[in-house]
Each structure stands twice: as C-alpha cells, then as structure tokens.
Design an enzyme around this catalytic site. Structure first.
Site, PDB file in Angstrom:
ATOM      1  N   GLU A   1      42.465  18.975  67.093  1.00  0.00           N
ATOM      2  CA  GLU A   1      41.508  18.394  66.153  1.00  0.00           C
ATOM      3  C   GLU A   1      42.127  18.183  64.777  1.00  0.00           C
ATOM      4  OE1 GLU A   1      39.682  19.814  69.617  1.00  0.00           O
ATOM      5  OE2 GLU A   1      40.868  20.996  68.199  1.00  0.00           O
TER       6      GLU A   1
ATOM      7  N   GLY B   1      42.315  30.994  60.046  1.00  0.00           N
ATOM      8  CA  GLY B   1      42.752  30.049  61.072  1.00  0.00           C
ATOM      9  C   GLY B   1      43.698  29.015  60.498  1.00  0.00           C
TER      10      GLY B   1
ATOM     11  N   MET C   1      51.228  33.925  58.400  1.00  0.00           N
ATOM     12  CA  MET C   1      50.328  33.012  57.703  1.00  0.00           C
ATOM     13  C   MET C   1      48.876  33.283  58.068  1.00  0.00           C
ATOM     14  SD  MET C   1      52.202  29.283  57.686  1.00  0.00           S
ATOM     15  CE  MET C   1      52.686  29.232  59.410  1.00  0.00           C
TER      16      MET C   1
ATOM     17  N   GLU D   1      58.157  21.802  62.924  1.00  0.00           N
ATOM     18  CA  GLU D   1      57.471  22.795  63.747  1.00  0.00           C
ATOM     19  C   GLU D   1      56.663  22.109  64.850  1.00  0.00           C
ATOM     20  OE1 GLU D   1      54.043  26.269  63.304  1.00  0.00           O
ATOM     21  OE2 GLU D   1      55.106  25.557  61.523  1.00  0.00           O
TER      22      GLU D   1
ATOM     23  N   GLY E   1      44.923  27.665  96.415  1.00  0.00           N
ATOM     24  CA  GLY E   1      44.715  29.060  96.033  1.00  0.00           C
ATOM     25  C   GLY E   1      45.968  29.741  95.541  1.00  0.00           C
TER      26      GLY E   1
ATOM     27  N   HIS F   1      48.511  23.120  94.313  1.00  0.00           N
ATOM     28  CA  HIS F   1      48.953  24.378  94.913  1.00  0.00           C
ATOM     29  C   HIS F   1      47.824  25.094  95.640  1.00  0.00           C
ATOM     30  CE1 HIS F   1      52.630  23.999  92.491  1.00  0.00           C
ATOM     31  NE2 HIS F   1      53.121  25.057  93.113  1.00  0.00           N
TER      32      HIS F   1
ATOM     33  N   GLN G   1      48.104  10.599 101.023  1.00  0.00           N
ATOM     34  CA  GLN G   1      48.093   9.575  99.982  1.00  0.00           C
ATOM     35  C   GLN G   1      47.606  10.127  98.650  1.00  0.00           C
ATOM     36  OE1 GLN G   1      45.176   6.210  99.887  1.00  0.00           O
ATOM     37  NE2 GLN G   1      47.011   4.923 100.181  1.00  0.00           N
TER      38      GLN G   1
END
Length: 381
Positions: free
Chosen positions: A369, A132, A126, A244, A342, A340, A281
């Site tokens: 959007e 786009g 498509m 989809e 680095g 996590h 905490q």
C-alpha cells in the site's frame, strides 16, 4: 530470456556461493529453523568468502566493490538454494550503506574491519510498537549530555537484533514542528548499560532470521557514535530506500523462480490417477502462466538493477519493481503450493517454506500500500 547484467566474475562468484550453500547451509536448514536463528559462527564463515565485505574498502579488509551486482548474486543464490542466511542481507544491503556513506574515518576504522569479516554483525532499529511504516512518528528519544546521548525507548521487528554486536538506532534528538526533522542515527554497541533485548518473535516464515524486540533505558551512547550529522536521519533513511526495495525485489523474484523450479520437478515425478501430474492440461496451463510472470519479473528486476548501477533508479521505479515482484511472488508460491496438494502444506517440502517466507515481502521495506502511494504521487495524484 537471456540475462545480460552479469559477467564472468559474477558467474564465478555465484559458483563459489552455490558450493558453500549446498555443503554448509542446506543440510542444516531444518535444525536452524528449529533454533530460530543461524549459528553466529556462520557469519564468520560467510565473511571468509568475502560476502560480508563486498563493498567495504580494501584498506578495511573488504573487496572494495562499488557495484551492487555482487550483492544481487548473493541474494539470488541463497534464494535458488531454497535456504536463508539469517539477517545477512540486513547487514550487507541495509546497514552497510549507512556506515559507508555517513561514518567518519575514525568510525569506519573502528567498525568496518569487523563488519567485513563477519566478526561484527549489525542491525538497524527503526520500527517501534506504535509506528510501523511511519518513520516520522518515532518516539525513541536521545538527550544530549556531557557524557553522551542518553537513549530511551523501544523498538520491535528488528531483524538480526539478537545476534548483532552493533545496532544503528533511529532516535529523536530534538522536537521540531516538522516531524521529519530532529531524528538522528546513533550506534548502540553490545554491552552498553541499559541496552536490553527482548524475546525473539515467533514468525510465520523466515525462521532462521532472528527478529527481536530491543529496549533502551538510559543508555549512554558516546558522542563519537553519532552516525552522520544530527537531525538528518530521515534524509539518510529515505536516501537508501531505493536500494533496500530493490534488494527485496531481487529476493522476491529469485524465490519465485525457485518455487517454480521445485514445482516443475515435483509435477514430473508425482503420479495422479495413473499418470504424471505434469501430463494434465491444467498443470501445464498453470505452470505456463507462472513461467510468464516470473520471466516478466526478471526483466523488470534486471532493468532496475541496471538503472541502480547507473545511478538512475528513482524511488518511484524502485517502488514499482518492489510492488510487482513481491505481489507476483505471492501469486506464484500460492499456485505452486496448490499443485503440491497436501504435501505442499508440510514443512518437509521446500514449497512450504517458500510459501511461508514469501508473505512478509509485501510488508517489510514498505507495504504494498505504501508502494502504491509512492507510485501514485509520482503520477501527480
């Protein structure tokens, strides 16, 4: 919260998939990401499990399931395993519905057995370099001749395009004042003269899913490869968008859950300043917030799946669940990567892959959007 949309048959199918993914997919992910695609034979192996033919009628070698629930099981189990299976979901959740709904008996007999077995993989073309999300702005043309439709144009961002033996191409077969008119679906098959494939695009994430450029230079497509009726492609395309977008939401939700699970395991094992990271905490508060977001997303997804099963999922509601779950996924993977430290920025860790793979969720299938525009329109705005 307890999920109620699945039954024993879905649980058994999920268990089979988990074993396959654990043994045949997860150990090879790094190798396949480096290659930029899964091995073509993998789709045939998945076909033996019945995955590629879930909704294909039994007379064509499929399981004949009308329910979308099994597709959701596949999507979730792949996400939970922190792996990807190339462009499998494009084949089963995006292209397959068009063939099932609009192909005539001869076309179904020609294509569906291979699609069910994984011998014949598919893609849909498509997006064009200059369009786009603007489906009505397509410029690829198909001119009717005595020999067939002569297709000229280019497509980009085609998931599975380098490995697909058949590509459903959206082309302009007539020029009308209404830009949405005059678009048709034509099936271009491997080996047709003038059909070319460009480079595989180097992406941020989804590295095992080949994404390529396609070119059509005077490709003669036989008249019998017109899918559905001439000039009705826009109607067909928009008709499947709810499913989809639901598929994308299911995947986003499951990947967010997977990211949270690997992070909880990580903070329990990781020691900082002499104690487990899970004991701070801030860590507890962050993970509690993420758990809440993931739980709410699951409720929304399960309701949307149930509505889809009952034929009641509206385009606006599909847009809502896609918008919420993909945006939530982005927040979750970002926070999980932060915990996590680095190590989260290293591809040896699952969270790094999950972070990279998540970003496109807010783009493909309609950007966030576009989802907001659909929702606003449903509100009368």
């Amino acid at each position: 919260m307890q999920r109620t949309i699945y039954g024993p048959e879905h649980d058994a199918f999920a268990a089979t998939l988990r074993a396959f993914l654990t043994n045949e997919v997860v150990p090879h992910m790094a190798e396949w990401e480096e290659a930029g695609a899964v091995p073509r034979d993998l789709y045939r192996e998945v076909g033996k499990l019945g995955v590629t033919g879930i909704q294909v009628p039994a007379r064509f070698g499929g399981a004949g399931e009308s329910s979308f629930l099994f597709n959701c099981v596949v999507t979730e189990q792949i996400a939970y395993s922190r792996s990807t299976l190339g462009a499998l979901r494009v084949h089963t959740d995006v292209v397959m519905p068009y063939v099932l709904a609009y192909a005539n008996e001869e076309q179904q007999a020609r294509w569906l057995p291979g699609m069910a077995s994984g011998e014949l993989m598919s893609a849909i073309a498509m997006t064009e370099p200059g369009t786009g999300s603007d489906l009505a702005g397509m410029t690829t043309t198909a001119r009717r001749t005595a020999e067939g439709w002569v297709v000229n144009g280019a497509k980009t961002f085609i998931s599975g395009g380098s490995q697909a033996e058949m590509v459903v191409v959206v082309a302009r077969t007539s020029h009308e004042e209404n830009r949405r008119g005059g678009l048709s679906l034509l099936v271009v098959e491997e080996g047709m003269a003038g059909f070319g494939r460009g480079r595989n695009l180097k992406k941020l994430g989804l590295l095992t899913q080949d994404t390529t450029e396609l070119f059509f230079e005077d490709v003669v497509v036989p008249h019998e490869n017109l899918l559905g009726e001439e000039g009705r492609a826009f109607e067909y395309l928009t008709g499947n968008l709810a499913q989809e977008r639901l598929s994308i939401a299911v995947n986003a939700q499951a990947q967010a859950a997977a990211a949270l699970a690997v992070t909880v395991a990580y903070v329990r094992d990781r020691e900082v300043f002499g104690r487990p990271l899970s004991g701070f905490q801030n860590t507890k508060f962050v993970l509690a917030d993420l758990e809440t977001q993931v739980t709410v997303g699951q409720i929304a997804v399960d309701r949307a799946i149930a509505d889809h099963e009952n034929g009641a999922l509206s385009p606006a509601d599909a847009a809502k669940v896609k918008l919420f779950c993909t945006e939530m996924q982005g927040r979750v993977v970002d926070a999980c990567l932060q915990l996590h430290g680095g190590y989260g920025y290293v591809r040896d860790y699952d969270i790094c892959r999950l972070y990279a793979d998540a970003r496109v969720s807010r783009i493909y299938g309609g950007t966030s959007e576009v989802m907001k525009s659909i929702i606003a329109k449903s509100m009368g705005l």
